[in-house]
Design an enzyme around this catalytic site. Structure first.
Site, PDB file in Angstrom:
ATOM      1  N   THR A 123      28.717 -26.062   6.126  1.00 46.10           N
ATOM      2  CA  THR A 123      27.599 -25.822   5.219  1.00 46.10           C
ATOM      3  C   THR A 123      27.674 -26.772   4.026  1.00 46.10           C
ATOM      4  O   THR A 123      27.603 -26.355   2.866  1.00 46.10           O
ATOM      5  CB  THR A 123      27.587 -24.362   4.741  1.00 46.10           C
ATOM      6  N   CYS A 182      21.920 -27.986   0.131  1.00 44.30           N
ATOM      7  CA  CYS A 182      20.728 -27.201  -0.191  1.00 44.30           C
ATOM      8  C   CYS A 182      19.614 -28.098  -0.715  1.00 44.30           C
ATOM      9  O   CYS A 182      18.436 -27.925  -0.362  1.00 44.30           O
ATOM     10  CB  CYS A 182      21.061 -26.111  -1.196  1.00 44.30           C
ATOM     11  N   HIS A 195      19.229 -27.997 -11.137  1.00 42.20           N
ATOM     12  CA  HIS A 195      19.995 -27.148 -10.227  1.00 42.20           C
ATOM     13  C   HIS A 195      20.712 -26.031 -10.970  1.00 42.20           C
ATOM     14  O   HIS A 195      21.280 -26.230 -12.045  1.00 42.20           O
ATOM     15  CB  HIS A 195      21.025 -28.011  -9.480  1.00 42.20           C
ATOM     16  N   THR A 212      26.969 -23.780 -10.457  1.00 45.73           N
ATOM     17  CA  THR A 212      27.714 -23.318  -9.288  1.00 45.73           C
ATOM     18  C   THR A 212      29.159 -23.024  -9.673  1.00 45.73           C
ATOM     19  O   THR A 212      29.599 -23.292 -10.791  1.00 45.73           O
ATOM     20  CB  THR A 212      27.709 -24.381  -8.163  1.00 45.73           C
ATOM     21  N   ASN A 213      29.877 -22.477  -8.712  1.00 47.15           N
ATOM     22  CA  ASN A 213      31.267 -22.088  -8.959  1.00 47.15           C
ATOM     23  C   ASN A 213      32.171 -23.284  -9.243  1.00 47.15           C
ATOM     24  O   ASN A 213      33.273 -23.127  -9.764  1.00 47.15           O
ATOM     25  CB  ASN A 213      31.802 -21.309  -7.749  1.00 47.15           C
ATOM     26  N   THR A 235      24.165 -36.235  -7.664  1.00 41.54           N
ATOM     27  CA  THR A 235      23.862 -35.597  -6.394  1.00 41.54           C
ATOM     28  C   THR A 235      23.724 -36.684  -5.341  1.00 41.54           C
ATOM     29  O   THR A 235      23.181 -37.753  -5.619  1.00 41.54           O
ATOM     30  CB  THR A 235      22.575 -34.756  -6.444  1.00 41.54           C
ATOM     31  N   GLY A 236      24.223 -36.406  -4.170  1.00 36.77           N
ATOM     32  CA  GLY A 236      24.103 -37.369  -3.073  1.00 36.77           C
ATOM     33  C   GLY A 236      22.878 -37.134  -2.219  1.00 36.77           C
ATOM     34  O   GLY A 236      22.715 -37.775  -1.176  1.00 36.77           O
ATOM     35  N   ARG A 294      22.486 -29.711 -14.000  1.00 42.56           N
ATOM     36  CA  ARG A 294      22.846 -28.307 -13.827  1.00 42.56           C
ATOM     37  C   ARG A 294      22.385 -27.537 -15.070  1.00 42.56           C
ATOM     38  O   ARG A 294      22.616 -27.974 -16.189  1.00 42.56           O
ATOM     39  CB  ARG A 294      24.359 -28.162 -13.646  1.00 42.56           C
ATOM     40  N   ASN A 343      18.741 -22.093  -3.814  1.00 36.50           N
ATOM     41  CA  ASN A 343      19.837 -22.924  -3.304  1.00 36.50           C
ATOM     42  C   ASN A 343      20.895 -22.124  -2.554  1.00 36.50           C
ATOM     43  O   ASN A 343      21.802 -22.700  -1.949  1.00 36.50           O
ATOM     44  CB  ASN A 343      20.496 -23.715  -4.444  1.00 36.50           C
TER      45      ASN A 343
END
Length: 480
Positions: free
Chosen positions: A261, A292, A319, A322-323, A350-351, A373, A456
């Site tokens: 994922t 995502c 975005h 995130t963790n 971001t890719g 973010r 996401n």
């Protein structure tokens, strides 16, 4: 002068509407659990929905297709489906009701209409259920577990059999894992039951045993000890990111396929609906579901590339944190991500811009990308600033995307929003990876700016499951 309202008639009509909605919901559930026929409404799930949620979908459909679809229309179609002998399938009852309105004479006999529309799926398709192992149990892993178990039905497709984590399985760990699955601060309570089986180191989810396996390395695991064979391992740890590392997951006895994922090197990176048909599951053992953000923008970019051509462009993704980020300021391996996630907007990379080309080779080298973010726990927004190969108008762009959201290969991927008040919390829980904000479209000749929202976590998890079904070859007949 105001029109006089007959309040008593309104109350009576509301009661009839609610009664029809409850009857419709009962048929939806009977078809699912008795015949493995899943009804959706313009791709929106109907299983476990309340009456108010179904009626909201009806209102959306009226505006979306510009046809006066009512709950009675949906109920009549559902009753006809009950009478027709159909194999396990996934049917868009919204589309069927829409087509009924387009051809009222041909839809007088609803049962005959259903037989005609679904004539290509009346032959049973042989499906062998696939065992699934979740390798890791973080945000995506738990959402996958919820979805796999709530949509298990008769167990004729994907069967969640085990979850692998690094921590030692103790009664306390089992209780904590069960709690995290049951209660979620973003997505709410799991609409099912989760119990702990301490004797077997397992969770009992909706009455079905799912083993919890502790392992530091995939080579140490023998899934066959748990009655698991030929399993699809869905890795959501982020620990394995290329073909060599991911191959280790295939060394576990009882594992036959791997799906990660996250983007990965040396394996097919797939956005379901865009390029999944290019990869035969019989010829590949390891797959990537990309990211995502890639899943959010690629379906929209494909529509634009196919219809207008794209010269170049830039992606900026706003975005959710995130963790990977720090809760408070602290050391981090990457610049800026060490600053408190819930207090700052954080520029990072971001890719996704480059990753799009893996699904759409025509866009190789045409997109730059960056990310910001922001202090929300879930719900993101991709802003696409593009140069097309010919001039367009806002109406033309919106019409093309609306058409692709209504029919074709991307109906599961693109949700077309007509909401003037759309904000990030509104898209939480959307099963589509791309929610196109039609009210925000900007055009100036060949230059366009599009806004694409995405959950996401939830929307991406559904893309993972769609790809998992393709890999496992358990995809039912669909009618969208």
């Amino acid at each position: 002068m105001s029109t006089i309202v007959n309040y008593e008639e309104e109350v009576a009509q509301q009661a009839l509407t609610r009664r029809a909605t409850v009857e419709f919901i009962n048929i939806v559930n009977d078809l699912w659990y008795d015949k493995s026929i899943e009804l959706v409404f313009f791709r929106n799930p109907l299983i476990d929905k309340r009456a108010s949620e179904v009626l909201n979908l009806i209102d959306y459909a009226k505006e979306f297709v510009n046809k006066p679809i009512t709950i009675q229309d949906a109920l009549n179609i559902a009753k006809a489906i009950q009478k027709v002998d159909l194999p396990a399938s996934k049917l868009d009852i919204g589309k069927l009701a829409y087509e009924c309105h387009l051809n009222p004479k041909g839809c007088v006999d609803k049962e005959a209409f259903i037989k005609k529309q679904l004539k290509n799926i009346t032959e049973a398709k042989d499906i062998t259920p696939k065992d699934v192992v979740l390798y890791g149990f973080g945000r995506i892993g738990r959402l996958l577990a919820r979805e796999l178990m709530s949509k298990m039905g008769k167990g004729t497709q994907l069967r969640l059999r085990a979850i692998v984590t690094r921590d030692k399985i103790t009664p306390t760990v089992l209780e904590k894992r069960a709690s995290l699955l049951s209660i979620d601060s973003v997505h709410g309570n799991f609409l099912g039951t989760v119990q702990v089986d301490k004797e077997n180191n397992a969770l009992i989810i909706n009455g079905t045993t799912v083993f919890m396996i502790s392992a530091n390395n995939p080579e140490d695991i023998d899934y066959t000890k748990y009655g698991i064979k030929d399993a699809l391992v869905i890795d959501n740890t982020g620990a394995f990111r290329d073909d060599v590392e991911l191959s280790r997951l295939l060394t576990s006895k009882g594992a036959s396929k791997v799906l990660i994922t996250a983007p990965a090197k040396g394996v097919p990176n797939i956005v379901h609906g865009v390029n999944h048909q290019q990869y035969n599951p019989d010829k590949f053992n390891i797959f990537s579901a990309a990211s995502c953000t890639t899943n959010a923008i690629t379906p929209v970019l494909k529509v634009l590339e196919d219809n207008f051509g794209i010269k170049k462009g830039h992606l900026e993704t706003i975005h959710a944190y995130t963790n990977d980020q720090n809760l408070v300021d602290n050391m981090h391996s990457k610049y800026r991500r060490g600053r408190a996630a819930a207090l700052n907007m954080v520029i990072t990379e971001t890719g996704a811009g480059k990753a799009v080309a893996k699904a759409l080779p025509a866009l190789e080298g045409k997109l730059t990308s960056n990310a910001i973010r922001v202090p929300v726990p879930n719900g993101s927004l991709a802003i696409l600033s593009l140069q097309l190969r010919r001039p367009v108008t806002t109406d033309i762009v919106n019409a093309i995307l609306k058409q692709n959201a209504l029919e074709g290969d991307l109906v599961e991927q693109i949700k077309y929003s007509m909401d003037n008040e759309l904000v990030s919390t509104d898209i939480i829980g959307s099963t589509a990876p791309s929610i196109f904000d039609s009210k925000a479209t900007i055009t100036d000749g060949e230059t366009i700016v599009l806004y694409v929202w995405y959950d996401n976590e939830y929307g991406y998890s559904h893309q993972v499951i769609r790809l998992a079904k393709h890999i496992a070859k358990v995809r039912r007949y669909t009618y969208y």
